[in-house]
Design an enzyme around this catalytic site. Sequence first.
Site, PDB file in Angstrom:
ATOM      1  N   LYS A  49      51.219 -43.899  38.186  1.00  0.00           N
ATOM      2  CA  LYS A  49      50.395 -43.485  37.807  1.00  0.00           C
ATOM      3  C   LYS A  49      50.797 -43.640  36.528  1.00  0.00           C
ATOM      4  O   LYS A  49      51.847 -44.096  36.212  1.00  0.00           O
ATOM      5  CB  LYS A  49      50.531 -41.453  37.573  1.00  0.00           C
ATOM      6  CG  LYS A  49      48.484 -41.110  37.052  1.00  0.00           C
ATOM      7  CD  LYS A  49      47.841 -41.120  38.051  1.00  0.00           C
ATOM      8  CE  LYS A  49      46.558 -40.658  37.325  1.00  0.00           C
ATOM      9  NZ  LYS A  49      45.272 -41.118  38.584  1.00  0.00           N
ATOM     10  N   ASP A  78      41.361 -43.977  35.283  1.00  0.00           N
ATOM     11  CA  ASP A  78      41.104 -42.282  35.517  1.00  0.00           C
ATOM     12  C   ASP A  78      40.496 -42.028  33.645  1.00  0.00           C
ATOM     13  O   ASP A  78      39.880 -42.810  33.871  1.00  0.00           O
ATOM     14  CB  ASP A  78      43.034 -42.057  35.621  1.00  0.00           C
ATOM     15  CG  ASP A  78      43.185 -40.002  35.445  1.00  0.00           C
ATOM     16  OD1 ASP A  78      43.200 -39.955  36.797  1.00  0.00           O
ATOM     17  OD2 ASP A  78      43.162 -39.226  34.869  1.00  0.00           O
TER      18      ASP A  78
HETATM   19  P1  NDP Z   1      36.311 -39.319  33.147  1.00  0.00           P
HETATM   20  O1  NDP Z   1      37.300 -40.089  31.812  1.00  0.00           O
HETATM   21  O2  NDP Z   1      34.714 -40.153  32.870  1.00  0.00           O
HETATM   22  O3  NDP Z   1      35.155 -38.070  32.811  1.00  0.00           O
HETATM   23  C1  NDP Z   1      36.395 -36.947  32.400  1.00  0.00           C
HETATM   24  C2  NDP Z   1      35.554 -35.566  32.415  1.00  0.00           C
HETATM   25  O4  NDP Z   1      36.470 -34.444  32.469  1.00  0.00           O
HETATM   26  C3  NDP Z   1      34.752 -35.606  30.840  1.00  0.00           C
HETATM   27  O5  NDP Z   1      33.511 -35.004  31.449  1.00  0.00           O
HETATM   28  C4  NDP Z   1      35.902 -35.031  29.904  1.00  0.00           C
HETATM   29  O6  NDP Z   1      34.753 -34.242  28.948  1.00  0.00           O
HETATM   30  C5  NDP Z   1      36.216 -34.210  31.571  1.00  0.00           C
HETATM   31  N1  NDP Z   1      36.931 -33.877  31.075  1.00  0.00           N
HETATM   32  C6  NDP Z   1      39.232 -34.033  30.452  1.00  0.00           C
HETATM   33  N2  NDP Z   1      39.738 -34.016  30.254  1.00  0.00           N
HETATM   34  C7  NDP Z   1      39.663 -32.760  30.093  1.00  0.00           C
HETATM   35  C8  NDP Z   1      39.795 -31.330  29.940  1.00  0.00           C
HETATM   36  N3  NDP Z   1      40.603 -30.695  29.265  1.00  0.00           N
HETATM   37  N4  NDP Z   1      39.420 -29.834  29.739  1.00  0.00           N
HETATM   38  C9  NDP Z   1      37.611 -30.184  30.020  1.00  0.00           C
HETATM   39  N5  NDP Z   1      36.975 -31.701  30.079  1.00  0.00           N
HETATM   40  C10 NDP Z   1      37.803 -32.466  30.097  1.00  0.00           C
HETATM   41  O7  NDP Z   1      37.104 -38.896  34.399  1.00  0.00           O
HETATM   42  P2  NDP Z   1      36.951 -39.335  35.803  1.00  0.00           P
HETATM   43  O8  NDP Z   1      36.153 -38.794  36.071  1.00  0.00           O
HETATM   44  O9  NDP Z   1      37.746 -40.929  36.017  1.00  0.00           O
HETATM   45  O10 NDP Z   1      38.299 -37.843  35.929  1.00  0.00           O
HETATM   46  C11 NDP Z   1      37.970 -36.887  35.874  1.00  0.00           C
HETATM   47  C12 NDP Z   1      38.892 -35.950  37.002  1.00  0.00           C
HETATM   48  O11 NDP Z   1      39.014 -36.088  38.890  1.00  0.00           O
HETATM   49  C13 NDP Z   1      40.163 -35.874  37.462  1.00  0.00           C
HETATM   50  O12 NDP Z   1      41.412 -34.888  36.977  1.00  0.00           O
HETATM   51  C14 NDP Z   1      40.803 -37.434  36.972  1.00  0.00           C
HETATM   52  O13 NDP Z   1      42.643 -37.314  37.559  1.00  0.00           O
HETATM   53  C15 NDP Z   1      40.799 -37.283  38.592  1.00  0.00           C
HETATM   54  N6  NDP Z   1      40.564 -38.754  39.684  1.00  0.00           N
HETATM   55  C16 NDP Z   1      39.575 -40.088  39.590  1.00  0.00           C
HETATM   56  C17 NDP Z   1      39.142 -40.424  40.021  1.00  0.00           C
HETATM   57  C18 NDP Z   1      38.802 -41.916  39.796  1.00  0.00           C
HETATM   58  O14 NDP Z   1      38.517 -42.976  40.393  1.00  0.00           O
HETATM   59  N7  NDP Z   1      38.171 -42.119  38.528  1.00  0.00           N
HETATM   60  C19 NDP Z   1      39.843 -40.873  41.521  1.00  0.00           C
HETATM   61  C20 NDP Z   1      40.543 -39.740  41.326  1.00  0.00           C
HETATM   62  C21 NDP Z   1      40.467 -38.629  40.985  1.00  0.00           C
HETATM   63  P3  NDP Z   1      35.291 -34.887  27.863  1.00  0.00           P
HETATM   64  O15 NDP Z   1      33.977 -36.133  27.978  1.00  0.00           O
HETATM   65  O16 NDP Z   1      34.677 -34.191  26.317  1.00  0.00           O
HETATM   66  O17 NDP Z   1      37.000 -35.134  26.990  1.00  0.00           O
HETATM   67  O1  2IT Z   2      43.901 -40.183  41.116  1.00  0.00           O
HETATM   68  C1  2IT Z   2      42.973 -41.014  41.475  1.00  0.00           C
HETATM   69  O2  2IT Z   2      43.721 -41.415  42.572  1.00  0.00           O
HETATM   70  C2  2IT Z   2      42.467 -42.478  40.383  1.00  0.00           C
HETATM   71  N1  2IT Z   2      42.320 -42.325  40.004  1.00  0.00           N
HETATM   72  C3  2IT Z   2      41.612 -43.288  41.096  1.00  0.00           C
HETATM   73  C4  2IT Z   2      43.310 -44.137  41.609  1.00  0.00           C
HETATM   74  C5  2IT Z   2      42.744 -45.259  42.335  1.00  0.00           C
HETATM   75  O3  2IT Z   2      44.652 -46.307  41.699  1.00  0.00           O
HETATM   76  O4  2IT Z   2      42.281 -46.061  42.289  1.00  0.00           O
END
Ligand code: NDP
Ligand code: 2IT
Length: 446
Positions: free
Chosen positions: A126, A166
């Site tokens: 990561k 992420d």
């Molecule tokens: P994005 O940046 O696309 O979206 C994040 C969302 O969460 C936004 O709505 C953001 O609001 C909100 N957010 C972020 N930080 C905070 C905070 N500290 N408090 C409140 N709201 C918050 O990210 P992803 O959708 O990709 O990721 C979301 C979660 O999913 C994370 O935990 C990530 O690790 C996990 N994840 C992502 C994967 C992926 O493929 N993208 C895979 C597996 C897990 P704002 O716009 O106001 O910041």
């Molecule tokens: O938390 C996660 O699994 C991710 N942000 C996706 C990682 C990836 O390599 O696709």
Amino acid sequence: MDPRVSQFMAMIKSRNPGENEFHQAVQEVAESLIPFIEENPRYKQAKILERMAEPERTIIFRVPWLDDKGDVQINRGFRIEMNSAIGPYKGGLRLHPTVNLGILKFLAFEQVLKNSLTTLPMGGGKGGSDFDPKGKSDNEVMRFCQSFMTELFRHIGPDTDVPAGDIGVGGREIGYLFGQYKRLKNEFTGVLTGKGIEWGGSLIRPEATGYGVTYFAQEMLETRGEGIKGKTVSISGSGNVAQYAAEKVTEYGGKVITMSDSNGFIYDPKGINSEKLNCIMDLKNIKRGRIKEYAEKYGCEYFEGKRPWIVKCDIALPNATQNEISEEEAKLLVKNGCICVSEGANMPSTPEAVEVFLNARILFGPGKASNAGGVATSGLEMTQNSMRLPWSREEVDERLHIIMKNIHKICVKYGTKENGFINYVDGANIGGFVKVANAMIAQGVV
Ligand code: NDP
Ligand code: 2IT
């Protein structure tokens, strides 16, 4: 607490002072694994858990860049190369002002077990930076990404370490990072996943985490003769994971009633249908606005500074960030009749919240199982890049669906208790651990 767990955690805390999220993630895993390891002494003798809690390599570097005014800005970049026993390091990059070493180590630690659960050959890593993309111009984001990659490129590669998105890293950022890597190395390779479809990306990768989290919820519900159809669903976040979870839930006949961002949440009891979801996608992905604007447009309630867990729902999908469900909120969810929590975010439930869910015997899918669809589809992107042959939407989605069903099966295998209750936390931790541990033993003390 089991004295063996407290002894182990005392060692972890003294070696990694101040890294609270890392301690939290390791402790949750240690609670599942230490009893299992006691029954399997070869893992104990080889000190597998101790080795897994120590990154193979940690890279920390300066990221200087020029903002639009011509002023010098300095951020800190990180890459945690956690474990390569079963494949190249694999995991996302997070760009958020809260990013620090402890948060990325927690994410990398979780990633190792998650990637193992996908059944694909991927180790865990990561990275990211404390850079805040909010309010930055496209040019500023590009200059930051180019500077970040100017150091990172020497540490990664398609057979070494393959980053992805992420929080704060989506298609735009992956594009800038890929462009700079290609320029520095003079190689077009699958060094990053989440690439654009015209330049080596996989269909369904943008959708994969949100779809996967929904598939996993459906699998859990089916163990109790239930399903998503007809249920009300609370979602937090409005980013990549939240958007595609909302899309799939709606397709399954569920009604999404909340979404949020870091400022607050919207409550739309009529349901966020596909037309309204398109508006959220436009608002968040193109205009980069705030979720509050949805409430103004559709005339529903907006709760400033609050999280969605205070409204009644059948299913909760926390899809924003770590520690976004407190003990009190977990109690409220259960009291209001929530029967299923499937984590799209990494570690969104605090340890106290997890305990509430497990004690209430509701269906609780921990992130390393339920959100593994994203990285699994990254693995499928790597496969297509190696073959130099892209698959159709249907083919990738079908593989993703099969992988999520398999992860569910692994959790059932390792997490079913004598009374029949499926503890998905134990199931995911033990199920993810075994393959990595066996590989580490086979490869000697390295
Ligand atoms: P994005 O940046 O696309 O979206 C994040 C969302 O969460 C936004 O709505 C953001 O609001 C909100 N957010 C972020 N930080 C905070 C905070 N500290 N408090 C409140 N709201 C918050 O990210 P992803 O959708 O990709 O990721 C979301 C979660 O999913 C994370 O935990 C990530 O690790 C996990 N994840 C992502 C994967 C992926 O493929 N993208 C895979 C597996 C897990 P704002 O716009 O106001 O910041
Ligand atoms: O938390 C996660 O699994 C991710 N942000 C996706 C990682 C990836 O390599 O696709």
